[in-house]
Design a protein around this motif. Structure first.
Motif, PDB file in Angstrom:
ATOM      1  N   GLY A   1       0.774  -1.235   0.000  1.00 32.42           N
ATOM      2  CA  GLY A   1       0.000   0.000   0.000  1.00 32.42           C
ATOM      3  C   GLY A   1       0.805   1.285   0.000  1.00 32.42           C
ATOM      4  O   GLY A   1       0.235   2.372   0.062  1.00 32.42           O
ATOM      5  N   SER A   2       2.153   1.198  -0.074  1.00 29.89           N
ATOM      6  CA  SER A   2       2.899   2.468  -0.099  1.00 29.89           C
ATOM      7  C   SER A   2       2.927   3.092  -1.499  1.00 29.89           C
ATOM      8  O   SER A   2       3.272   4.260  -1.658  1.00 29.89           O
ATOM      9  CB  SER A   2       4.309   2.306   0.479  1.00 29.89           C
ATOM     10  OG  SER A   2       4.927   1.147   0.008  1.00 29.89           O
ATOM     11  N   ILE A   3       2.555   2.293  -2.500  1.00 35.66           N
ATOM     12  CA  ILE A   3       2.221   2.906  -3.795  1.00 35.66           C
ATOM     13  C   ILE A   3       0.705   2.826  -3.901  1.00 35.66           C
ATOM     14  O   ILE A   3       0.134   1.753  -3.769  1.00 35.66           O
ATOM     15  CB  ILE A   3       2.871   2.149  -4.972  1.00 35.66           C
ATOM     16  CG1 ILE A   3       4.393   2.336  -4.970  1.00 35.66           C
ATOM     17  CG2 ILE A   3       2.304   2.626  -6.302  1.00 35.66           C
ATOM     18  CD1 ILE A   3       5.114   1.559  -6.057  1.00 35.66           C
ATOM     19  N   HIS A   4       0.042   3.968  -4.075  1.00 34.38           N
ATOM     20  CA  HIS A   4      -1.424   3.946  -4.160  1.00 34.38           C
ATOM     21  C   HIS A   4      -1.900   4.988  -5.167  1.00 34.38           C
ATOM     22  O   HIS A   4      -1.079   5.599  -5.872  1.00 34.38           O
ATOM     23  CB  HIS A   4      -2.045   4.175  -2.775  1.00 34.38           C
ATOM     24  CG  HIS A   4      -1.480   5.374  -2.064  1.00 34.38           C
ATOM     25  ND1 HIS A   4      -1.890   6.644  -2.333  1.00 34.38           N
ATOM     26  CD2 HIS A   4      -0.506   5.462  -1.118  1.00 34.38           C
ATOM     27  CE1 HIS A   4      -1.213   7.484  -1.580  1.00 34.38           C
ATOM     28  NE2 HIS A   4      -0.355   6.809  -0.831  1.00 34.38           N
ATOM     29  N   LYS A   5      -3.197   5.182  -5.213  1.00 37.50           N
ATOM     30  CA  LYS A   5      -3.795   6.033  -6.245  1.00 37.50           C
ATOM     31  C   LYS A   5      -3.228   7.456  -6.250  1.00 37.50           C
ATOM     32  O   LYS A   5      -3.108   8.085  -7.294  1.00 37.50           O
ATOM     33  CB  LYS A   5      -5.316   6.091  -6.024  1.00 37.50           C
ATOM     34  CG  LYS A   5      -6.072   6.753  -7.164  1.00 37.50           C
ATOM     35  CD  LYS A   5      -7.558   6.800  -6.855  1.00 37.50           C
ATOM     36  CE  LYS A   5      -8.340   7.396  -8.010  1.00 37.50           C
ATOM     37  NZ  LYS A   5      -8.059   8.786  -8.269  1.00 37.50           N
ATOM     38  N   GLU A   6      -2.882   7.964  -5.057  1.00 39.23           N
ATOM     39  CA  GLU A   6      -2.403   9.343  -4.962  1.00 39.23           C
ATOM     40  C   GLU A   6      -0.886   9.431  -5.074  1.00 39.23           C
ATOM     41  O   GLU A   6      -0.325  10.512  -5.141  1.00 39.23           O
ATOM     42  CB  GLU A   6      -2.841   9.947  -3.617  1.00 39.23           C
ATOM     43  CG  GLU A   6      -4.352  10.000  -3.421  1.00 39.23           C
ATOM     44  CD  GLU A   6      -5.015  10.917  -4.423  1.00 39.23           C
ATOM     45  OE1 GLU A   6      -4.409  11.952  -4.766  1.00 39.23           O
ATOM     46  OE2 GLU A   6      -6.127  10.590  -4.880  1.00 39.23           O
ATOM     47  N   LYS A   7      -0.234   8.285  -5.013  1.00 38.69           N
ATOM     48  CA  LYS A   7       1.234   8.320  -4.947  1.00 38.69           C
ATOM     49  C   LYS A   7       1.802   7.123  -5.715  1.00 38.69           C
ATOM     50  O   LYS A   7       1.948   6.044  -5.172  1.00 38.69           O
ATOM     51  CB  LYS A   7       1.664   8.265  -3.476  1.00 38.69           C
ATOM     52  CG  LYS A   7       3.139   8.454  -3.251  1.00 38.69           C
ATOM     53  CD  LYS A   7       3.449   8.281  -1.786  1.00 38.69           C
ATOM     54  CE  LYS A   7       4.945   8.293  -1.556  1.00 38.69           C
ATOM     55  NZ  LYS A   7       5.286   7.916  -0.192  1.00 38.69           N
ATOM     56  N   TYR A   8       2.078   7.341  -6.993  1.00 36.63           N
ATOM     57  CA  TYR A   8       2.553   6.217  -7.809  1.00 36.63           C
ATOM     58  C   TYR A   8       3.789   6.580  -8.633  1.00 36.63           C
ATOM     59  O   TYR A   8       4.077   5.941  -9.645  1.00 36.63           O
ATOM     60  CB  TYR A   8       1.430   5.713  -8.720  1.00 36.63           C
ATOM     61  CG  TYR A   8       0.762   6.792  -9.533  1.00 36.63           C
ATOM     62  CD1 TYR A   8       1.387   7.315 -10.656  1.00 36.63           C
ATOM     63  CD2 TYR A   8      -0.487   7.291  -9.184  1.00 36.63           C
ATOM     64  CE1 TYR A   8       0.801   8.308 -11.396  1.00 36.63           C
ATOM     65  CE2 TYR A   8      -1.088   8.289  -9.921  1.00 36.63           C
ATOM     66  CZ  TYR A   8      -0.445   8.793 -11.032  1.00 36.63           C
ATOM     67  OH  TYR A   8      -1.032   9.778 -11.764  1.00 36.63           O
ATOM     68  N   ALA A   9       4.511   7.602  -8.186  1.00 35.92           N
ATOM     69  CA  ALA A   9       5.677   8.076  -8.954  1.00 35.92           C
ATOM     70  C   ALA A   9       6.705   6.962  -9.159  1.00 35.92           C
ATOM     71  O   ALA A   9       7.286   6.835 -10.236  1.00 35.92           O
ATOM     72  CB  ALA A   9       6.319   9.268  -8.262  1.00 35.92           C
TER      73      ALA A   9
END
Lengths: 94, 205
Positions: free
Chosen positions: B170-178
């Protein structure tokens, strides 16, 4: 937080791009299979460039990127062409 | 102080990290670009030897690898689309397929190289110095360029493994996927290089 400004490319578009790339691969293999002599390298490279352009435009989202990034990519391309030209001129007139 | 002003803004700039990734990709393109120039000049000089040598490579294996890489390039792009749509499950499946295709590529490469090595054809072998200059240059460039490319495949796999793990926890998610976006960019670069390697090494006989 309005940090994500990336464009979302639909699955369907990505699928179409893959089909086009597969077709190009098939075309390269067929064209280089029939003997065109020195032309076959030219044709193979033109098709490869078309594939690279498609990958960068759609898979790498360059179509939807800022002008800055597009200009940078263009600049690198021009730089590379210049390096090729200078190397070949040097080589030809040595 | 009101509740609203208490939370700390996370310091990050996705646009800048993407720009950084592109700058790195430029250096990679010029690295391989230089090798392509070396290849072109020697091919011009030793045309016949390069033709003969390229006949030794299997177009079928090359074509399968091309298809595997093109397909994986699409699946990693789909993983990003899925993440943007907040579809974690699809993203995980797509990254896994990408990794599987990368593995297919490497296994293929293993058999291809293994076949050459069996015949005593590898850098530093007893056979290599006995070849004439054109053949020697072709196979040296072949091993160096495809080897450097295979190394990039392995680096890309590590990067995508990290992405897979981070999407999962969950540390890559919809708001943070750089990270996923940059990992995908790197993977497309690997594909981009192969698009030129395949016709130049396998097809120009």
């Amino acid at each position: 937080m309005a940090n994500n400004v990336s464009h979302t490319t639909e699955y369907r578009t990505l699928g179409k791009v893959l089909l086009f790339l597969m077709f190009c691969t098939f075309l390269t293999i067929t064209v280089t299979g029939i003997h065109l002599g020195p032309l076959s390298v030219t044709v193979a490279l033109i098709i490869a460039c078309a594939k690279a352009y498609t990958v960068m435009t759609y898979f790498m989202h360059l179509k939807y990127e800022s002008l800055l990034l597009k200009l940078l990519v263009g600049f690198v391309f021009v730089l590379f062409v210049l390096i090729i030209l200078i190397t070949f001129i040097d080589y030809a007139f040595r | 102080m009101s509740e609203k002003h208490n939370h700390v803004e996370e310091h990050r700039d996705d646009e800048a990290s993407k720009l950084g990734m592109w700058l790195f990709i430029f250096t990679e393109l010029l690295l391989f670009g230089g090798l392509f120039i070396v290849y072109s000049i020697f091919r011009h000089e030793y045309y016949q030897a390069f033709r003969e040598s390229s006949l030794e490579l299997s177009v079928t294996i090359g074509a399968i690898n091309t298809i595997a890489l093109l397909f994986s390039s699409m699946t990693v792009a789909m993983a990003l689309t899925a993440m943007q749509k907040n579809d974690k499950k699809t993203a995980l499946i797509m990254i896994s397929i990408t990794l599987l295709m990368a593995l297919v590529f490497l296994v293929n490469k293993y058999f291809e190289w293994g076949h050459k090595i069996e015949h005593g054809l590898y850098p530093g072998s007893a056979l290599m110095p006995l070849l004439d200059r054109g053949h020697l240059l072709y196979f040296s460039l072949y091993f160096f360029m495809t080897g450097l490319h295979a190394f990039h495949i392995i680096v890309g796999m590590v990067l995508l493994f990290v992405c897979l793990f981070k999407v999962k926890n969950g540390s890559i998610h919809k708001e943070k996927y750089a990270l996923l976006e940059n990992g995908a960019l790197y993977w497309h670069l690997v594909d981009l290089i192969w698009i030129f390697l395949f016709p130049l090494m396998y097809l120009i006989s």
